[in-house]
Design an enzyme around this catalytic site. Structure first.
Site, PDB file in Angstrom:
ATOM      1  N   ASP A 137      29.062  41.889  47.010  1.00 13.69           N
ATOM      2  CA  ASP A 137      27.526  41.930  47.087  1.00 13.69           C
ATOM      3  C   ASP A 137      26.873  41.593  48.428  1.00 13.69           C
ATOM      4  OD1 ASP A 137      27.383  39.009  47.365  1.00 13.69           O
ATOM      5  OD2 ASP A 137      28.424  38.893  45.491  1.00 13.69           O
TER       6      ASP A 137
ATOM      7  N   ASP B 210      42.209  46.996  48.938  1.00 18.73           N
ATOM      8  CA  ASP B 210      42.701  45.844  48.312  1.00 18.73           C
ATOM      9  C   ASP B 210      42.913  44.796  49.605  1.00 18.73           C
ATOM     10  OD1 ASP B 210      44.459  43.908  46.888  1.00 18.73           O
ATOM     11  OD2 ASP B 210      46.147  45.410  46.849  1.00 18.73           O
TER      12      ASP B 210
ATOM     13  N   ASP C  41      35.975  35.389  48.414  1.00 17.80           N
ATOM     14  CA  ASP C  41      34.972  35.509  47.394  1.00 17.80           C
ATOM     15  C   ASP C  41      35.282  36.183  46.105  1.00 17.80           C
ATOM     16  OD1 ASP C  41      32.587  35.427  45.797  1.00 17.80           O
ATOM     17  OD2 ASP C  41      31.441  36.531  47.371  1.00 17.80           O
TER      18      ASP C  41
ATOM     19  N   SER D 149      36.365  37.021  41.932  1.00 15.92           N
ATOM     20  CA  SER D 149      36.142  36.668  40.650  1.00 15.92           C
ATOM     21  C   SER D 149      37.222  35.891  40.001  1.00 15.92           C
ATOM     22  CB  SER D 149      35.786  38.047  39.826  1.00 15.92           C
ATOM     23  OG  SER D 149      36.797  38.937  40.182  1.00 15.92           O
ATOM     24  N   ASP D 150      37.117  35.762  38.581  1.00 12.79           N
ATOM     25  CA  ASP D 150      38.018  34.964  37.940  1.00 12.79           C
ATOM     26  C   ASP D 150      39.436  35.431  37.938  1.00 12.79           C
ATOM     27  OD1 ASP D 150      36.309  32.677  37.275  1.00 12.79           O
ATOM     28  OD2 ASP D 150      35.162  34.347  35.964  1.00 12.79           O
TER      29      ASP D 150
END
EC number: 2.5.1.16
Length: 308
Positions: free
Chosen positions: A103, A154, A173, A175-176
């Protein structure tokens, strides 16, 4: 890029029509809901489902695989803390790697540090980058900094080709730990990060919620204590739209010059030269930096036990 359409999202609640409900096996038995004013975008990348909607109370919201990644109202609490906790703990960071963070919010915050000369970012999902630039320009503004070099791919693979001791700081940073981010929570990844850091270099990685994921945090702490021979610490912050309202960070340093994460030595809040282009800091300051390492007793016991 696929535009929003009238097709109903599987993440819009059938119990409360017009509401987005965040439901996941990572937080069983509970859900957080936001009222949806309008779905702005729905698409499926090679890695995950991506959605953006306008909410009634938190501005625009970015969703990946049914999980809130950021909202315009509270993204500052996460982006500022995951960035400035590590960068304000070492003198004059020059080379920084961001893994994930498509983001652009972490880039925005790293760019506040005038000592930084090189900012590499490795994000696996180009759709996240494109959607963020379209719908969250005040977050994705970080991409406009000339020090930024984008690598779409990746992060695990990227690190394998990084020369030993390249970076002063690595910010993960992610995600889960399900789907495309799972490898970013495993021991081989942390070993690669440690190799990429200079002596006394630092890493900060998203480390879940003390209310929901102590079993995951225990594993992360145990792995980090085996790998990082400098300092290993856990900090946390409040983000209202994240599950349980809090999120944590692992902050570790490699062997070398000592790093005291709890006492910032490179205070970004003392210099306002960056505010003209990035806006003022909304959440981070030196006092909240130190306070973020104060843990509730139940979490402190578990985390400290992993160091024995």
């Amino acid at each position: 890029m696929e535009e929003a359409n009238n097709k109903e999202s599987p993440y819009i609640s059938s119990i409360l029509p017009g509401w987005f409900s965040e439901i996941s096996p990572l937080w069983p038995g509970e859900a957080h809901s936001l009222k949806v004013e309008k779905i702005l975008f729905q698409g499926k990348s090679d890695y995950q489902n991506v959605m953006v909607f306008q909410s009634s109370t938190y501005g625009k919201v970015l969703i990946l695989d049914g999980v809130i990644q950021l909202t315009e109202r509270d993204e500052c609490a996460y982006q500022e803390m995951i960035t400035h906790l590590p960068l304000c703990s070492i003198p004059n960071p020059k080379k920084v790697l961001v893994i994930g963070g498509g983001d652009g919010g972490v880039l925005r915050e790293v760019s506040r540090h005038s000592s930084v000369e090189q900012i590499d970012i490795c994000e696996i999902d180009k759709m996240v980058i494109d959607v963020s630039k379209q719908f969250f320009p005040n977050v994705a503004i970080g991409y406009e900094d000339p020090r930024v070099k984008l690598h779409v791919g990746d992060g695990v693979a990227f690190l394998k080709f990084v020369a030993e001791g390249t970076y002063d700081a690595v910010i993960v940073d992610s995600s889960d730990p399900i789907g495309p981010a799972q490898e970013l929570f495993e021991k081989p990844f942390f070993e690669s990060v440690a190799r990429a850091l200079r002596p006394g270099g630092v890493v900060c990685t998203q480390a879940e919620s003390i209310w929901l994921h102590m079993h995951i945090i225990e594993d992360i702490v145990a792995n980090c204590r085996q790998i990082f021979k400098g300092s290993v610490n856990y900090a946390w912050t409040t983000v209202p739209t994240y599950p349980s309202g809090v999120i944590g960070f692992m902050l570790c340093s490699t062997e070398g010059p000592a790093v005291d994460f709890k006492n910032p030595i490179n205070p970004v809040d003392a210099d306002d030269s960056h505010t003209k282009t990035r806006g003022p800091l909304k959440f981070y300051n030196s006092e909240i930096h130190s306070a973020s390492f104060c843990l509730p007793s139940f979490a402190k016991r578990v985390i400290e036990s992993k160091g024995k």
